[in-house]
Design an enzyme around this catalytic site. Structure first.
Site, PDB file in Angstrom:
ATOM      1  N   TYR A 139      -9.494  -8.575  -5.430  1.00  0.00           N
ATOM      2  CA  TYR A 139      -8.347  -7.747  -5.810  1.00  0.00           C
ATOM      3  C   TYR A 139      -7.798  -8.129  -7.162  1.00  0.00           C
ATOM      4  O   TYR A 139      -7.114  -7.339  -7.796  1.00  0.00           O
ATOM      5  CB  TYR A 139      -7.244  -7.923  -4.766  1.00  0.00           C
ATOM      6  CG  TYR A 139      -6.831  -6.651  -4.099  1.00  0.00           C
ATOM      7  CD1 TYR A 139      -7.663  -6.046  -3.159  1.00  0.00           C
ATOM      8  CD2 TYR A 139      -5.623  -6.043  -4.387  1.00  0.00           C
ATOM      9  CE1 TYR A 139      -7.282  -4.880  -2.540  1.00  0.00           C
ATOM     10  CE2 TYR A 139      -5.242  -4.877  -3.770  1.00  0.00           C
ATOM     11  CZ  TYR A 139      -6.073  -4.304  -2.846  1.00  0.00           C
ATOM     12  OH  TYR A 139      -5.714  -3.147  -2.235  1.00  0.00           O
ATOM     13  N   HIS A 193      -4.032  -9.505   3.371  1.00  0.00           N
ATOM     14  CA  HIS A 193      -5.487  -9.541   3.489  1.00  0.00           C
ATOM     15  C   HIS A 193      -5.911 -10.535   4.565  1.00  0.00           C
ATOM     16  O   HIS A 193      -5.383 -11.646   4.638  1.00  0.00           O
ATOM     17  CB  HIS A 193      -6.129  -9.965   2.166  1.00  0.00           C
ATOM     18  CG  HIS A 193      -6.091  -8.900   1.120  1.00  0.00           C
ATOM     19  ND1 HIS A 193      -6.188  -9.166  -0.222  1.00  0.00           N
ATOM     20  CD2 HIS A 193      -5.967  -7.548   1.224  1.00  0.00           C
ATOM     21  CE1 HIS A 193      -6.134  -8.034  -0.908  1.00  0.00           C
ATOM     22  NE2 HIS A 193      -5.991  -7.045  -0.046  1.00  0.00           N
ATOM     23  N   ARG A 221       0.870  -1.174   0.000  1.00  0.00           N
ATOM     24  CA  ARG A 221       0.000   0.000   0.000  1.00  0.00           C
ATOM     25  C   ARG A 221       0.909   1.226   0.000  1.00  0.00           C
ATOM     26  O   ARG A 221       2.030   1.176   0.509  1.00  0.00           O
ATOM     27  CB  ARG A 221      -0.893   0.019   1.235  1.00  0.00           C
ATOM     28  CG  ARG A 221      -1.813  -1.195   1.370  1.00  0.00           C
ATOM     29  CD  ARG A 221      -2.593  -1.126   2.683  1.00  0.00           C
ATOM     30  NE  ARG A 221      -3.524  -2.250   2.814  1.00  0.00           N
ATOM     31  CZ  ARG A 221      -3.246  -3.392   3.427  1.00  0.00           C
ATOM     32  NH1 ARG A 221      -2.041  -3.557   3.974  1.00  0.00           N
ATOM     33  NH2 ARG A 221      -4.139  -4.355   3.500  1.00  0.00           N
ATOM     34  N   ARG A 263      -0.789  -1.868  -6.873  1.00  0.00           N
ATOM     35  CA  ARG A 263      -0.923  -3.004  -5.948  1.00  0.00           C
ATOM     36  C   ARG A 263      -1.882  -4.044  -6.518  1.00  0.00           C
ATOM     37  O   ARG A 263      -1.642  -5.249  -6.434  1.00  0.00           O
ATOM     38  CB  ARG A 263      -1.395  -2.476  -4.601  1.00  0.00           C
ATOM     39  CG  ARG A 263      -1.652  -3.519  -3.529  1.00  0.00           C
ATOM     40  CD  ARG A 263      -1.847  -2.803  -2.195  1.00  0.00           C
ATOM     41  NE  ARG A 263      -2.752  -3.495  -1.301  1.00  0.00           N
ATOM     42  CZ  ARG A 263      -2.386  -4.406  -0.407  1.00  0.00           C
ATOM     43  NH1 ARG A 263      -1.120  -4.780  -0.342  1.00  0.00           N
ATOM     44  NH2 ARG A 263      -3.264  -4.956   0.403  1.00  0.00           N
ATOM     45  N   LYS A 306      -2.549  -2.920   7.774  1.00  0.00           N
ATOM     46  CA  LYS A 306      -3.786  -2.535   8.441  1.00  0.00           C
ATOM     47  C   LYS A 306      -3.996  -3.375   9.694  1.00  0.00           C
ATOM     48  O   LYS A 306      -3.716  -4.569   9.714  1.00  0.00           O
ATOM     49  CB  LYS A 306      -4.980  -2.723   7.495  1.00  0.00           C
ATOM     50  CG  LYS A 306      -5.060  -1.682   6.394  1.00  0.00           C
ATOM     51  CD  LYS A 306      -6.335  -1.844   5.583  1.00  0.00           C
ATOM     52  CE  LYS A 306      -6.472  -0.760   4.534  1.00  0.00           C
ATOM     53  NZ  LYS A 306      -7.721  -0.920   3.741  1.00  0.00           N
ATOM     54  N   HIS A 327      -2.794   2.837  -6.009  1.00  0.00           N
ATOM     55  CA  HIS A 327      -3.404   1.595  -5.524  1.00  0.00           C
ATOM     56  C   HIS A 327      -3.572   0.589  -6.660  1.00  0.00           C
ATOM     57  O   HIS A 327      -3.561  -0.625  -6.428  1.00  0.00           O
ATOM     58  CB  HIS A 327      -4.754   1.892  -4.876  1.00  0.00           C
ATOM     59  CG  HIS A 327      -5.145   0.888  -3.840  1.00  0.00           C
ATOM     60  ND1 HIS A 327      -4.367   0.622  -2.725  1.00  0.00           N
ATOM     61  CD2 HIS A 327      -6.221   0.069  -3.743  1.00  0.00           C
ATOM     62  CE1 HIS A 327      -4.953  -0.309  -1.987  1.00  0.00           C
ATOM     63  NE2 HIS A 327      -6.074  -0.664  -2.585  1.00  0.00           N
TER      64      HIS A 327
END
Length: 310
Positions: free
Chosen positions: A291, A282, A165, A259, A188, A256
């Protein structure tokens, strides 16, 4: 503080603060998520205060009915809030309200049963492999300063070559360089993962470090803005915007998207979906599936090539 936020009762404000502190301390929720929750729930509590015409203490919050929830959502929609953003705000409110109802002992059904508006999830749009390569090459041409060009190339190469990211790439510190063959990334929710670093990415970062005019100490940002402070992601977005205009690429060719492209191209090459999930960080395999943008025919080709024959 906005007028709406100022109208919230001290008891409701304190409850919100306790909930946010609980999320940060016990549930390991990322700072950006906590900040978003604060804004969303503050707006909700402020609306209910004005909607009922007086500050709402914790007891009064138990009187919120389905019609009140509809009024809140209608105001947001009339103010231009899209379905996706409204669904996010409602999710934050439900999470707070469920926690509060459990503590205060009142019935949360009216809030928790409120349905989020339906919206069509936008599928990611990765770049084709040659377009991704061209993007990196063209980003280098967007600045007259060699070190800035090298910096932008290094960042975009990390996005595409490692699947980072942009916040993760810009979160690297001086102590992380020279980059190792495997980099530990905190993503995250403070979730850590190990990411292999391609030689081309390590070389790009080293070229930037050699040219950077600012001292890159161990505890400061690796990537710097022109004035020496930590690099703002807007600078990378601007460079990519100029590059995609030159290349004739769509507006979806963003940081993004690099990615997304990393994940899609790995899968197209026969990569394992669960391994890609780990590389991306993830929590859910379904997120990784969304994705990637590999068509069904190509997936069947990979399946037939990889599946053991009887």
């Amino acid at each position: 503080m906005t007028p709406r936020a100022a109208a919230i009762s001290p008891a409701a404000r304190d409850a919100l603060q306790r909930w946010l502190e609980t999320l940060a301390a016990l549930e390991d929720v990322a700072e950006n998520t906590v900040a978003a929750y604060r804004g969303d729930v503050t707006d909700f509590l402020g609306f209910m205060t004005l909607h009922f015409g007086e500050p709402q203490g914790l007891g009064a919050l138990s009187d919120i009915a389905t019609a009140d929830m509809r009024a809140w959502m209608a105001e947001l929609r009339n103010g231009g809030t899209g379905a996706r953003s409204l669904a996010r705000k409602l999710s934050a409110v439900k999470r707070f309200y469920g926690w509060l109802a459990e503590r205060e002992g009142y019935e949360p059904t009216a809030v928790l049963s409120t349905r989020a508006p339906k919206f069509q999830k936008k599928l990611p749009r990765p770049l084709a492999p040659d377009a991704a390569k061209a993007m990196i090459e063209t980003v280098e041409l967007q600045s007259a300063k060699d070190w800035v060009s090298a910096r932008d190339v290094a960042v975009v190469t990390l996005l595409y070559g490692c699947g980072l990211r942009i916040s993760e790439a810009l979160g690297l510190r001086g102590q992380d360089a020279p980059l190792p063959e495997v980099l530990r990334i905190t993503g995250k929710g403070e979730k850590e993962r190990m990411v292999p670093v391609l030689p081309v990415a390590r070389a790009a970062v080293e070229r930037y470090r050699k040219l950077c005019p600012h001292p890159l100490t161990a505890d400061t940002a690796l990537f710097r803005g022109v004035r020496g402070g930590a690099l703002n992601p807007g600078a990378i977005r601007t460079a990519m915007q100029a590059a995609r205009a030159q290349l004739g690429l769509p507006d979806t060719a963003t940081p993004h998207a690099m990615r997304h492209s990393f994940a899609t191209h790995l899968l197209e090459a026969g990569g394992d979906l669960r391994a890609i999930q780990e590389l991306l960080g993830h929590a859910s395999l379904s997120t990784t599936q969304a994705y990637t943008a590999v068509d069904t025919a190509h997936l069947m080709e990979i399946y037939n090539r990889a599946h053991p024959k009887a």
